[in-house]
Design a protein around this motif. Structure first.
Motif, mmCIF file in Angstrom:
data_model
loop_
_atom_site.group_PDB
_atom_site.id
_atom_site.type_symbol
_atom_site.label_atom_id
_atom_site.label_comp_id
_atom_site.label_asym_id
_atom_site.label_seq_id
_atom_site.Cartn_x
_atom_site.Cartn_y
_atom_site.Cartn_z
ATOM 1 N N TYR A 102 0.788 -1.255 0.082
ATOM 2 C CA TYR A 102 -0.096 -0.127 -0.017
ATOM 3 C C TYR A 102 0.987 1.326 0.169
ATOM 4 O O TYR A 102 0.490 2.320 -0.582
ATOM 5 C CB TYR A 102 -0.961 -0.016 1.234
ATOM 6 C CG TYR A 102 -2.040 -1.328 1.313
ATOM 7 C CD1 TYR A 102 -3.060 -1.234 0.492
ATOM 8 C CD2 TYR A 102 -1.735 -2.336 2.083
ATOM 9 C CE1 TYR A 102 -4.004 -2.075 0.239
ATOM 10 C CE2 TYR A 102 -2.787 -3.213 2.182
ATOM 11 C CZ TYR A 102 -3.758 -3.196 1.234
ATOM 12 O OH TYR A 102 -4.576 -4.009 1.086
ATOM 13 N N ALA A 105 2.002 1.872 -3.655
ATOM 14 C CA ALA A 105 1.180 2.366 -4.301
ATOM 15 C C ALA A 105 0.486 3.936 -4.082
ATOM 16 O O ALA A 105 0.233 4.600 -4.945
ATOM 17 C CB ALA A 105 -0.354 1.418 -4.055
ATOM 18 N N GLU A 106 0.652 4.322 -2.669
ATOM 19 C CA GLU A 106 0.653 5.528 -2.499
ATOM 20 C C GLU A 106 1.580 6.566 -3.337
ATOM 21 O O GLU A 106 1.285 7.590 -3.666
ATOM 22 C CB GLU A 106 0.470 5.850 -0.955
ATOM 23 C CG GLU A 106 -0.996 5.098 -0.408
ATOM 24 C CD GLU A 106 -0.881 5.461 1.376
ATOM 25 O OE1 GLU A 106 0.168 6.072 1.635
ATOM 26 O OE2 GLU A 106 -1.897 4.980 1.827
ATOM 27 N N ARG A 112 -7.455 5.233 -2.724
ATOM 28 C CA ARG A 112 -8.112 4.047 -2.097
ATOM 29 C C ARG A 112 -8.585 2.950 -2.773
ATOM 30 O O ARG A 112 -8.709 1.803 -2.607
ATOM 31 C CB ARG A 112 -8.753 4.506 -0.969
ATOM 32 C CG ARG A 112 -8.265 5.382 0.008
ATOM 33 C CD ARG A 112 -7.114 4.572 1.110
ATOM 34 N NE ARG A 112 -6.655 5.058 2.329
ATOM 35 C CZ ARG A 112 -7.106 5.580 3.328
ATOM 36 N NH1 ARG A 112 -8.223 4.896 3.490
ATOM 37 N NH2 ARG A 112 -6.457 6.202 4.195
ATOM 38 N N GLN A 115 -6.212 1.042 -5.007
ATOM 39 C CA GLN A 115 -5.346 0.151 -4.057
ATOM 40 C C GLN A 115 -6.485 -1.186 -3.630
ATOM 41 O O GLN A 115 -5.871 -2.383 -3.716
ATOM 42 C CB GLN A 115 -5.101 0.728 -2.650
ATOM 43 C CG GLN A 115 -4.048 1.969 -3.002
ATOM 44 C CD GLN A 115 -3.729 2.428 -1.703
ATOM 45 O OE1 GLN A 115 -3.824 1.985 -0.605
ATOM 46 N NE2 GLN A 115 -3.319 3.955 -1.665
ATOM 47 N N ILE A 119 -4.765 -4.255 -5.119
ATOM 48 C CA ILE A 119 -4.084 -5.233 -4.378
ATOM 49 C C ILE A 119 -4.891 -5.856 -3.170
ATOM 50 O O ILE A 119 -4.422 -7.048 -3.260
ATOM 51 C CB ILE A 119 -3.308 -3.957 -3.291
ATOM 52 C CG1 ILE A 119 -2.230 -3.168 -4.311
ATOM 53 C CG2 ILE A 119 -2.418 -4.630 -2.261
ATOM 54 C CD1 ILE A 119 -1.563 -1.997 -3.645
#
Length: 214
Positions: A102, A105-106, A112, A115, A119
């Motif tokens: 995460y 990804a950020e 959100r 993700q 993910i």
């Protein structure tokens, strides 16, 4: 619903363990006692659900006494009772996902929702596979709630609510095996149930990609 609930309580905040225990409490309750409570709630004249419907201006329903709503009523109760179990399973799956995925990804600018799609859902595929199989097996084995809420004390061979609307395989098997002593027919029913579960499990194993890699 269980996944959304697990995502909500997958937080390190004060008192979160109390909420987890409250959501899980129906799972450890007896199916008979829960069925009796919901039987009272579904009562057409004095039940709590119809009283709430009346306050909202909605028509009162017959719930378990209507062919169109009897099975739906039992499904709602069963989903409510088992929601906590699936919540715990999904919670374990969520806590098994490495946090650095995460974080990466950020950094790449993923929101959100992205993700969750890229993910969380793929890495929860083994968990989803397990939940689907367990729920399907539980649905085929549904007996106690049908017996308590719609079938207890009935002498008919097909006992399952109004006009057999809540008849399940296990209820039919029970009557044939232990009341009418048709052991051959009951054994055939059990074999067919096993084959259906096996086929659905194989189909789910092929459809769901449950090989998660980090």
């Amino acid at each position: 619903t269980s996944l959304a609930l697990a995502a909500l309580i997958n937080r390190s905040i004060r008192g979160i363990y109390m909420f987890r225990a409250l959501f899980y409490m129906p799972v450890v309750s007896s199916f008979v006692s829960v069925s009796l409570i919901w039987l009272w709630m579904y009562e057409p004249q004095f039940g709590l659900l119809n009283d709430m419907f009346e306050l909202l201006g909605l028509p009162r329903l017959k719930w378990l006494r209507d062919v169109d709503t009897s099975m739906m009523s039992i499904i709602i109760m069963s989903v409510w009772k088992n929601m906590g179990l699936n919540m715990v399973i999904y919670l374990a799956g969520l806590q098994g996902i490495p946090p650095h995925l995460y974080e990466a990804a950020e950094i790449d600018g993923a929101g959100r929702l992205a993700q969750f799609r890229r993910i969380t859902m793929p890495l929860l595929a083994p968990t989803t596979f397990f939940v689907v199989i367990v729920y399907f097996i539980g649905a085929l084995q549904m007996f106690v709630q049908v017996w308590v809420m719609t079938g207890a004390g009935t002498d008919s061979l097909h006992t399952g609510g109004p006009v057999d609307s809540t008849l399940t395989v296990v209820v039919l098997l029970y009557h044939n095996a232990f009341e009418y002593l048709k052991m051959g027919y009951a054994a055939a029913l059990s074999v067919v149930s096993f084959l259906i579960i096996a086929v659905i499990t194989i189909i789910n194993a092929r459809v769901l990609n449950y090989d998660a890699g980090y």
